[in-house]
Design a protein around this motif. Structure first.
Motif, short mmCIF file in Angstrom:
data_model
loop_
_atom_site.label_atom_id
_atom_site.label_comp_id
_atom_site.label_asym_id
_atom_site.label_seq_id
_atom_site.Cartn_x
_atom_site.Cartn_y
_atom_site.Cartn_z
N ILE A 35 134.42 26.81 24.67
CA ILE A 35 133.89 25.83 23.72
C ILE A 35 133.96 26.38 22.29
CG2 ILE A 35 131.72 24.71 22.99
CD1 ILE A 35 133.16 23.34 25.31
N LEU A 53 137.51 26.24 21.31
CA LEU A 53 137.93 24.85 21.08
C LEU A 53 137.49 24.38 19.68
CD1 LEU A 53 139.21 22.39 22.36
CD2 LEU A 53 137.02 21.82 23.37
N GLY A 76 130.30 16.58 23.32
CA GLY A 76 130.66 17.08 21.99
C GLY A 76 130.94 18.58 21.96
N HIS A 135 131.22 21.94 20.95
CA HIS A 135 130.90 22.65 19.70
C HIS A 135 130.18 21.74 18.70
CE1 HIS A 135 134.45 20.41 18.59
NE2 HIS A 135 135.08 20.98 19.63
N PHE A 166 125.67 15.52 22.90
CA PHE A 166 125.29 15.53 24.32
C PHE A 166 126.34 16.31 25.10
CE2 PHE A 166 125.07 13.95 28.62
CZ PHE A 166 123.73 13.65 28.83
N ASP A 167 125.89 17.28 25.90
CA ASP A 167 126.84 18.03 26.72
C ASP A 167 126.11 18.62 27.92
OD1 ASP A 167 129.10 19.90 27.52
OD2 ASP A 167 129.90 19.11 25.65
N LYS A 168 126.84 19.31 28.77
CA LYS A 168 126.23 19.90 29.95
C LYS A 168 125.17 20.93 29.53
CE LYS A 168 130.30 19.60 32.93
NZ LYS A 168 131.19 20.35 33.81
N VAL A 207 126.14 24.39 28.24
CA VAL A 207 126.92 24.45 26.98
C VAL A 207 125.98 24.42 25.76
CG1 VAL A 207 128.62 23.14 25.58
CG2 VAL A 207 128.97 23.39 28.04
N ASP A 264 123.96 15.18 32.22
CA ASP A 264 125.20 14.83 32.91
C ASP A 264 125.56 13.39 32.54
OD1 ASP A 264 127.22 14.21 34.65
OD2 ASP A 264 126.11 14.71 36.48
N ILE A 265 126.71 13.20 31.92
CA ILE A 265 127.13 11.86 31.49
C ILE A 265 127.10 10.88 32.67
CG2 ILE A 265 129.10 10.49 30.65
CD1 ILE A 265 129.93 12.98 28.99
N ASP A 266 127.47 11.37 33.84
CA ASP A 266 127.55 10.50 35.02
C ASP A 266 126.18 10.00 35.46
OD1 ASP A 266 130.12 10.01 35.92
OD2 ASP A 266 130.33 12.07 36.64
N SER A 301 135.69 12.48 22.38
CA SER A 301 136.90 13.21 22.02
C SER A 301 137.28 14.16 23.14
CB SER A 301 136.67 13.98 20.71
OG SER A 301 137.79 14.78 20.42
N ILE A 344 137.39 13.86 26.31
CA ILE A 344 136.57 13.96 27.53
C ILE A 344 136.98 12.96 28.60
CG2 ILE A 344 134.56 14.84 26.25
CD1 ILE A 344 133.18 12.22 26.84
N LYS A 375 138.73 13.58 32.43
CA LYS A 375 137.95 13.85 33.62
C LYS A 375 137.39 12.56 34.24
CE LYS A 375 134.04 16.35 34.82
NZ LYS A 375 132.80 16.96 34.39
C1 LIG Z 1 137.42 19.28 26.28
S1 LIG Z 1 135.76 19.39 25.79
C2 LIG Z 1 135.78 18.36 24.33
C3 LIG Z 1 134.84 18.85 23.26
C4 LIG Z 1 134.93 18.06 21.95
N1 LIG Z 1 134.53 16.68 22.19
C5 LIG Z 1 136.32 18.14 21.36
O1 LIG Z 1 137.03 17.12 21.32
O2 LIG Z 1 136.72 19.21 20.92
C6 LIG Z 1 134.94 18.34 26.97
C7 LIG Z 1 133.43 18.45 26.87
O3 LIG Z 1 132.84 17.46 27.74
C8 LIG Z 1 131.74 18.07 28.41
N2 LIG Z 1 131.50 17.39 29.69
C9 LIG Z 1 132.38 17.23 30.70
N3 LIG Z 1 131.79 16.57 31.74
C10 LIG Z 1 130.51 16.32 31.35
C11 LIG Z 1 129.41 15.68 31.98
N4 LIG Z 1 129.52 15.16 33.22
N5 LIG Z 1 128.24 15.61 31.30
C12 LIG Z 1 128.13 16.13 30.05
N6 LIG Z 1 129.15 16.75 29.39
C13 LIG Z 1 130.32 16.84 30.04
C14 LIG Z 1 132.21 19.52 28.62
O4 LIG Z 1 131.14 20.40 28.87
C15 LIG Z 1 132.93 19.81 27.31
O5 LIG Z 1 132.09 20.35 26.34
#
Ligand SMILES: C[S@@+](CC[C@H](N)C(=O)[O-])C[C@H]1O[C@@H](n2cnc3c(N)ncnc32)[C@H](O)[C@@H]1O
Length: 296
Positions: free
Chosen positions: A81, A84, A117, A119, A138-140, A143, A166-168, A182, A184, A187
């Motif tokens: 992160i 990134l 997000g 970082h 918002f993130d895990k 993180v 958890d977004i889900d 961005s 994300i 997945k």
């Molecule tokens: C590839 S990074 C993108 C970070 C930033 N948005 C960017 O564009 O540089 C994907 C991010 O989504 C978060 N993420 C993935 N699945 C998630 C979930 N189920 N709940 C919360 N965050 C999630 C990851 O932890 C990670 O920080």
């Protein structure tokens, strides 16, 4: 015995210059290789070429039938992160921020949600140019300490909060003026309708959804093998497909697309879509299976 030729090789690479027998960092080395510089790239160079680089285990990646199913709290690593964040500063954040700032209601926007997000630099950049903007990254949960340290280092603790979840499965809040997604969607590509429904619920009517993602070229034919491999490693095996259907998918999910633009990013261009939340709810029954998956 070795040092003169070692230093000369760094001069040849443009990282040092010599002055009266002394060697100094060039501006490039000072900006990108000194850890205290705001543009430091060492973390990303280490991720891309060091021990954790997927290029080191290429054979096993080529033989995999599906991406690794890592435990929720094992990916991404916090070092990734951090790296990134460094990579995003190579122009992508600047390009995305400029486009968002050109939205006619940007200067009146008060709240932003940076979903996944990491970082948090996208939200931080928007707060730098809009003094009344506040928001949530918002993130895990694992993180969040890294997100917090980015917020602190840019001195935005009074306007930005990092929230773990958890977004889900968790509530994401509501009433935001801007929501950013961005890199994300890769997945979530198998269940886009569910994802966009959740995202739509977080926005005010008329609020702005910002999507920034890599897409395959039409027909998924790689134009540059090495760049495509890099993107594949970083997007769960494949960038999103069918960019030509994406605006339609957004419309069916309850948004009105207002612009789509290529943004220069580290591995070629990413595609930025800006759209507004419509008053009427999404008609998810209209969504075609191909566009839901956005992967061939
Ligand atoms: C590839 S990074 C993108 C970070 C930033 N948005 C960017 O564009 O540089 C994907 C991010 O989504 C978060 N993420 C993935 N699945 C998630 C979930 N189920 N709940 C919360 N965050 C999630 C990851 O932890 C990670 O920080």
């Amino acid at each position: 015995m070795f040092i003169r030729s070692f230093l000369q090789s760094l001069v040849d690479m443009g990282l040092l210059y010599e002055q009266e027998g002394q060697y100094c960092n060039t501006e490039m080395a000072e900006n990108f290789l000194v850890q205290s510089s705001p543009l430091y790239q060492g973390g990303w160079i280490e991720e891309d070429t060091g021990q954790n680089s997927r290029w080191n285990t290429l054979t096993s990646h080529l033989q995999k039938e599906r991406p690794d199913a890592l435990a929720f709290d094992k990916a991404p690593r916090t070092n990734f992160i951090k790296a990134l964040g460094q990579r995003s500063l190579r122009g992508e954040i600047q390009g995305v921020t400029k486009e968002i700032a050109s939205w006619e209601k940007f200067s009146k926007a008060k709240t932003v949600l940076d979903l996944g997000g990491g970082h948090g630099l996208y939200a931080i950049a928007l707060c730098q140019i809009n003094p009344i903007l506040q928001g949530v990254i918002f993130d895990k949960p694992h993180v969040i300490p890294e997100t917090d340290s980015f917020i602190k280092s840019y001195d935005f603790s009074s306007r930005l909060t990092a929230v773990g979840g958890d977004i889900d499965n968790d509530e994401l809040g509501e009433g935001y003026d801007i929501v950013l997604i961005s890199h994300i969607l890769y997945k979530f590509r198998k269940n886009m309708p569910h994802f966009f429904k959740k995202v739509r619920n977080t926005l005010k009517p008329g609020g702005l959804l910002v999507s920034n993602h890599w897409f395959c070229s039409p027909g998924c034919i790689p134009a540059n093998g090495l760049l495509e491999m890099d993107k594949a490693f970083l997007s769960f095996g494949h960038p999103l497909c069918y960019v030509e259907q994406f605006a339609g998918l957004l419309e069916q999910s309850g948004f009105t697309p207002i612009s789509s633009k290529d943004i220069a990013s580290t591995f070629g261009t990413s595609t930025l879509h800006l759209c507004l939340k419509t008053e009427t709810a999404a008609d998810l029954s209209q969504i075609q299976p191909t566009s839901c998956c956005t992967s061939c």
